[in-house]
Design a protein around this motif. Structure first.
Motif, PDB file in Angstrom:
ATOM      1  N   VAL A 212       0.836  -1.287  -0.016  1.00 54.23           N
ATOM      2  CA  VAL A 212       0.056  -0.078  -0.241  1.00 54.23           C
ATOM      3  C   VAL A 212       1.045   1.283   0.007  1.00 54.23           C
ATOM      4  O   VAL A 212       2.110   1.160  -0.222  1.00 54.23           O
ATOM      5  CB  VAL A 212      -1.113  -0.046   1.254  1.00 54.23           C
ATOM      6  N   TYR A 213       0.062   2.460  -0.079  1.00 55.33           N
ATOM      7  CA  TYR A 213       0.916   3.756  -0.164  1.00 55.33           C
ATOM      8  C   TYR A 213       0.318   4.684   0.871  1.00 55.33           C
ATOM      9  O   TYR A 213      -0.675   4.853   0.960  1.00 55.33           O
ATOM     10  CB  TYR A 213       0.869   4.126  -1.634  1.00 55.33           C
ATOM     11  N   GLY A 240      -8.887  12.269   3.434  1.00 59.39           N
ATOM     12  CA  GLY A 240      -8.708  11.014   4.411  1.00 59.39           C
ATOM     13  C   GLY A 240      -8.339  11.335   5.655  1.00 59.39           C
ATOM     14  O   GLY A 240      -8.098  10.258   6.280  1.00 59.39           O
ATOM     15  N   ASP A 241      -8.061  12.447   6.034  1.00 61.82           N
ATOM     16  CA  ASP A 241      -7.444  12.933   7.479  1.00 61.82           C
ATOM     17  C   ASP A 241      -8.566  12.387   8.605  1.00 61.82           C
ATOM     18  O   ASP A 241      -9.721  13.152   8.587  1.00 61.82           O
ATOM     19  CB  ASP A 241      -7.038  14.313   7.401  1.00 61.82           C
ATOM     20  N   GLU A 249      -3.674   6.270   3.883  1.00 64.45           N
ATOM     21  CA  GLU A 249      -3.239   4.909   3.418  1.00 64.45           C
ATOM     22  C   GLU A 249      -4.225   4.814   2.003  1.00 64.45           C
ATOM     23  O   GLU A 249      -5.369   4.686   2.030  1.00 64.45           O
ATOM     24  CB  GLU A 249      -3.559   3.693   3.994  1.00 64.45           C
ATOM     25  N   PHE A 250      -3.696   4.422   1.107  1.00 64.11           N
ATOM     26  CA  PHE A 250      -4.159   4.205  -0.404  1.00 64.11           C
ATOM     27  C   PHE A 250      -3.599   2.880  -1.046  1.00 64.11           C
ATOM     28  O   PHE A 250      -2.640   2.355  -0.967  1.00 64.11           O
ATOM     29  CB  PHE A 250      -3.793   5.313  -1.318  1.00 64.11           C
ATOM     30  N   SER A 251      -4.579   2.098  -1.446  1.00 67.39           N
ATOM     31  CA  SER A 251      -4.295   0.733  -2.019  1.00 67.39           C
ATOM     32  C   SER A 251      -3.508   0.831  -3.250  1.00 67.39           C
ATOM     33  O   SER A 251      -3.448   2.205  -3.990  1.00 67.39           O
ATOM     34  CB  SER A 251      -5.551  -0.201  -2.389  1.00 67.39           C
ATOM     35  N   MET A 257      -5.305   8.641  -6.294  1.00 68.80           N
ATOM     36  CA  MET A 257      -5.535   9.620  -5.388  1.00 68.80           C
ATOM     37  C   MET A 257      -4.569  10.158  -4.801  1.00 68.80           C
ATOM     38  O   MET A 257      -4.460  11.575  -4.013  1.00 68.80           O
ATOM     39  CB  MET A 257      -6.243   8.775  -4.135  1.00 68.80           C
ATOM     40  N   LEU A 258      -3.153   9.978  -5.365  1.00 72.82           N
ATOM     41  CA  LEU A 258      -2.188  10.643  -4.883  1.00 72.82           C
ATOM     42  C   LEU A 258      -1.606  11.465  -6.055  1.00 72.82           C
ATOM     43  O   LEU A 258      -0.636  11.915  -5.991  1.00 72.82           O
ATOM     44  CB  LEU A 258      -1.113   9.650  -4.319  1.00 72.82           C
TER      45      LEU A 258
END
Length: 327
Positions: A212-213, A240-241, A249-251, A257-258
């Motif tokens: 994950v990232y 996401g905060d 965290e992103f899959s 999303m980044l």
């Protein structure tokens, strides 16, 4: 003058101020300038309040970046924690301040070895950028006055200025802490002025782990470094905060999303290729425009510590790479 030399001048000004207000010698292993504040001082924090009765001479720093502030104020902690990528817990920007002083590494900031800390006989324990809970705080307070993170901040997400001023106040050196913050803010402002190309751009610090990232929030040092240069954090990261962590965290399937104009990748070294790991990053704005910047270990360390000592190092070594990536 380079920003690293400016950073040294910042610390030097504080040390000179201590010399001009009076000097003292100590038989302890620490060296210190003479505080100008009055004691006792009371520090409010997330677990209540702590009274520091007198000038601390044996400081243990449990917060992973707290030692940098103590060093910048002229004292070497008798024990310190730090991030895992430095054996002593301290980065290269702190070596001049440490000199030949003996260091004691405390391995965990969240579950510290209480016996080890007690054997160091501290008169102040600092845990601003630390992860210990209230039960551990209570045990630490039985050893020495203990200062935890400010109310309203998450673990490891205390703003640099707040940490600096709080630590300086606990040491009886509030004015010197304010001066350090002002000088660091001026250095960052000068850097922003020198790079108008950063204005209006988005930037994100990303770390890969376990498939994950993590996108770091502005409250964290890594995210804060980019926002201090004028970059805006991508909205999906802000959305996401949850208020109780320092990253989102992103899959692997949601790397879009980044998306940002510049992506600062925090891997094991500057040779880490996040696009080779996940081709989806090639389709981000930074990926298409050649603006993915893999940080060196020390550059990663400097923005992770995000201290008055490490920021000049990051400006000198990392900002030129970010600027080149946006050309």
């Amino acid at each position: 003058m380079s920003s690293m030399r400016i950073g040294a001048a910042i610390v030097g000004a504080v040390l000179l101020a201590g010399v001009l207000t009076g000097c003292s010698s100590s038989e302890s292993e620490t060296t210190s300038t003479v505080p100008t504040g009055e004691f006792p001082v009371t520090i409010e924090h997330v677990f209540g309040s702590t009274e520091v009765p007198s000038t601390p001479e044996r400081i243990v720093t449990l917060g992973v970046s707290d030692a940098d502030v103590v060093l910048a104020l002229g004292q070497v902690p008798v024990g310190n924690s730090g991030f895992a990528f430095y054996e002593t817990g301290l980065g290269p920007w702190a070596q001049e301040q440490v000199g030949d002083a003996e260091l004691t590494r405390i391995e965990s900031d969240s579950e510290p070895n209480l016996e080890q800390i007690a054997e160091l006989a501290p008169d102040l324990i600092l845990g601003l950028n630390a992860g210990f809970d209230e039960a551990t705080y209570n045990k630490l307070s039985e050893i020495a006055p203990t200062v935890a993170r400010p109310v309203g901040t998450a673990a490891y997400a205390v703003p640099r200025a707040a940490a600096t001023e709080t630590i300086a106040t606990a040491m009886g050196m509030k004015d010197e802490g304010v001066r350090l913050n002002e000088e660091t803010d001026a250095l960052l402002a000068d850097t922003v002025a020198a790079h108008p190309e950063f204005a209006g751009k988005t930037g994100v610090a990303v770390m890969s782990y376990s498939g994950v990232y993590a996108g770091f929030l502005p409250g964290d040092g890594r995210g804060q470094f980019l926002t201090s240069l004028g970059f805006a954090t991508p909205q999906p990261v802000l959305d996401g905060d949850t208020g109780d962590t320092f990253y989102v965290e992103f899959s692997a399937e949601n790397t879009n999303m980044l998306d940002a104009d510049v992506m600062l990748v925090l891997g094991p070294d500057e040779n880490f290729d996040i696009v080779a790991e996940n081709r989806a990053f090639a389709n981000t704005t930074a990926g298409r425009n050649g603006a993915i910047v893999p940080a060196t270990l020390d550059q990663r360390g400097a923005i992770t510590y995000n201290s008055v000592l490490s920021i000049p190092y990051a400006i000198d070594t990392l900002v030129p790479r970010i600027a080149d990536a946006l050309r």
